[in-house]
Design a protein around this motif. Sequence first.
Motif, mmCIF file in Angstrom:
data_model
loop_
_atom_site.group_PDB
_atom_site.id
_atom_site.type_symbol
_atom_site.label_atom_id
_atom_site.label_comp_id
_atom_site.label_asym_id
_atom_site.label_seq_id
_atom_site.Cartn_x
_atom_site.Cartn_y
_atom_site.Cartn_z
ATOM 1 N N UNK A 141 0.815 -1.218 0.000
ATOM 2 C CA UNK A 141 0.000 0.000 0.000
ATOM 3 C C UNK A 141 0.846 1.265 0.000
ATOM 4 N N UNK A 142 2.163 1.126 0.042
ATOM 5 C CA UNK A 142 3.008 2.322 -0.024
ATOM 6 C C UNK A 142 3.365 2.684 -1.452
ATOM 7 N N UNK A 154 0.204 -0.515 -4.834
ATOM 8 C CA UNK A 154 -1.215 -0.226 -5.070
ATOM 9 C C UNK A 154 -1.417 1.191 -5.623
ATOM 10 N N UNK A 155 -0.803 2.237 -5.016
ATOM 11 C CA UNK A 155 -0.958 3.561 -5.631
ATOM 12 C C UNK A 155 -0.398 3.617 -7.045
ATOM 13 N N UNK A 174 -2.869 1.994 -9.341
ATOM 14 C CA UNK A 174 -4.014 2.904 -9.449
ATOM 15 C C UNK A 174 -3.688 4.057 -10.396
ATOM 16 N N UNK A 178 -13.313 19.797 -36.824
ATOM 17 C CA UNK A 178 -14.204 20.575 -35.969
ATOM 18 C C UNK A 178 -14.599 19.784 -34.739
ATOM 19 N N UNK A 196 -12.797 17.838 -33.135
ATOM 20 C CA UNK A 196 -11.708 17.816 -32.161
ATOM 21 C C UNK A 196 -11.587 19.156 -31.439
ATOM 22 N N UNK A 197 -12.074 20.232 -32.069
ATOM 23 C CA UNK A 197 -11.970 21.560 -31.454
ATOM 24 C C UNK A 197 -13.225 21.865 -30.668
ATOM 25 N N UNK A 198 -14.375 21.578 -31.285
ATOM 26 C CA UNK A 198 -15.648 21.744 -30.576
ATOM 27 C C UNK A 198 -16.116 20.346 -30.193
ATOM 28 N N UNK A 199 -15.956 20.029 -28.912
ATOM 29 C CA UNK A 199 -16.187 18.661 -28.460
ATOM 30 C C UNK A 199 -17.678 18.347 -28.494
ATOM 31 N N UNK A 224 -20.082 16.953 -26.626
ATOM 32 C CA UNK A 224 -20.053 16.599 -25.203
ATOM 33 C C UNK A 224 -20.809 15.314 -24.874
ATOM 34 N N UNK A 242 -16.182 8.585 -22.089
ATOM 35 C CA UNK A 242 -15.443 8.665 -20.825
ATOM 36 C C UNK A 242 -15.933 7.632 -19.827
ATOM 37 N N UNK A 279 -22.372 25.823 -27.755
ATOM 38 C CA UNK A 279 -21.259 25.534 -28.649
ATOM 39 C C UNK A 279 -19.970 26.142 -28.099
ATOM 40 N N UNK A 336 -18.620 24.136 -25.409
ATOM 41 C CA UNK A 336 -18.070 22.865 -25.869
ATOM 42 C C UNK A 336 -16.712 22.996 -26.535
ATOM 43 N N UNK A 337 -16.232 24.214 -26.719
ATOM 44 C CA UNK A 337 -14.910 24.337 -27.337
ATOM 45 C C UNK A 337 -13.854 23.812 -26.376
ATOM 46 N N UNK A 338 -12.801 23.267 -26.959
ATOM 47 C CA UNK A 338 -11.820 22.545 -26.159
ATOM 48 C C UNK A 338 -11.249 23.356 -24.989
ATOM 49 N N UNK A 391 -13.992 23.875 -22.263
ATOM 50 C CA UNK A 391 -14.344 22.591 -21.657
ATOM 51 C C UNK A 391 -13.223 22.102 -20.744
ATOM 52 N N UNK A 416 -0.117 9.246 2.950
ATOM 53 C CA UNK A 416 1.242 8.847 2.552
ATOM 54 C C UNK A 416 1.218 7.440 1.990
ATOM 55 N N UNK A 417 0.286 6.625 2.485
ATOM 56 C CA UNK A 417 0.125 5.273 1.963
ATOM 57 C C UNK A 417 -1.326 5.100 1.568
ATOM 58 N N UNK A 418 -1.560 4.099 0.762
ATOM 59 C CA UNK A 418 -2.939 3.795 0.408
ATOM 60 C C UNK A 418 -3.636 3.260 1.651
ATOM 61 N N UNK A 419 -4.777 3.846 2.053
ATOM 62 C CA UNK A 419 -5.395 3.404 3.301
ATOM 63 C C UNK A 419 -5.827 1.950 3.217
#
Lengths: 193, 42
Positions: free
Chosen positions: A113-114, A117-118, A121, A148, A150-153, A155, A162, B6, B9-11, B14, B37-40
């Motif tokens: 756990x030190x 695991x982190x 994760x 477009x 890629x610039x205007x996601x 959502x 995601x 819109x 929504x621009x990158x 967002x 400090x550690x994972x609980x």
Amino acid sequence: MKFNFQSFLFKIFSFVFLSVSLFQTDIQVAKADFSVLKPCKESPAFKKRLATSVKKLENRVKLYTPESNEAKFLLKEIDSTKVRFERYGNSNLLCGKEGLPRIIATGQWDHANEFVIPGILFLYITGWIGWVGRKYVRYASTTENAFENEIIINVPVAFAIMNSGFLWPIEAWKEFTTGDLLASDDDITVSPR
Amino acid sequence: MNDFLKYLSTAPVLMTLWLSITSGFIFFINFVYPDPLTFPSF
């Protein structure tokens, strides 16, 4: 040329072999007893650190009237310092001679756990981020105006992607075995040589 | 309204929103469980 699974495995194998043989000339089993380190609970230096930290804060409290916000804040700070030291003391951590806790990163299970695991994760979360980013870019490339998107996601689509990323290691392995994960050599531009 | 959505929504916009949420989440975790400090292990 289609993606060649065998040559890829060979490349990975030779990379690991070379890096081990070049940079790790003497491989030793990690020392598991840590004779230099002591459990923090038993370390006198660790206890001394707690005492000095609390003492310093108590000296600062004296500068303020008890009702003031500063004094209240410092009293809270004293409490959290005590809690912190107690938690580190109770949590199987090893301390050095100077009384500071050390993270054991050898991968052994009683100190997992030190670091282990982190670490896993971290890799899982960063992998998730990268995986869904790749998935979205690939989705965008299939749409009518890819730039477009890629610039205007988009959502709603991005959110769906995601949220679907939590199984990324399985998905990535599936794509790897079908040859979809890596681009074939023909798709990679190489400068003339 | 549609144009405003819109814009949101621009990158860059967002990303600002999303990273604000993420950092707020990390603040919150550190407020509830300070000095990890550690994972609980429970």
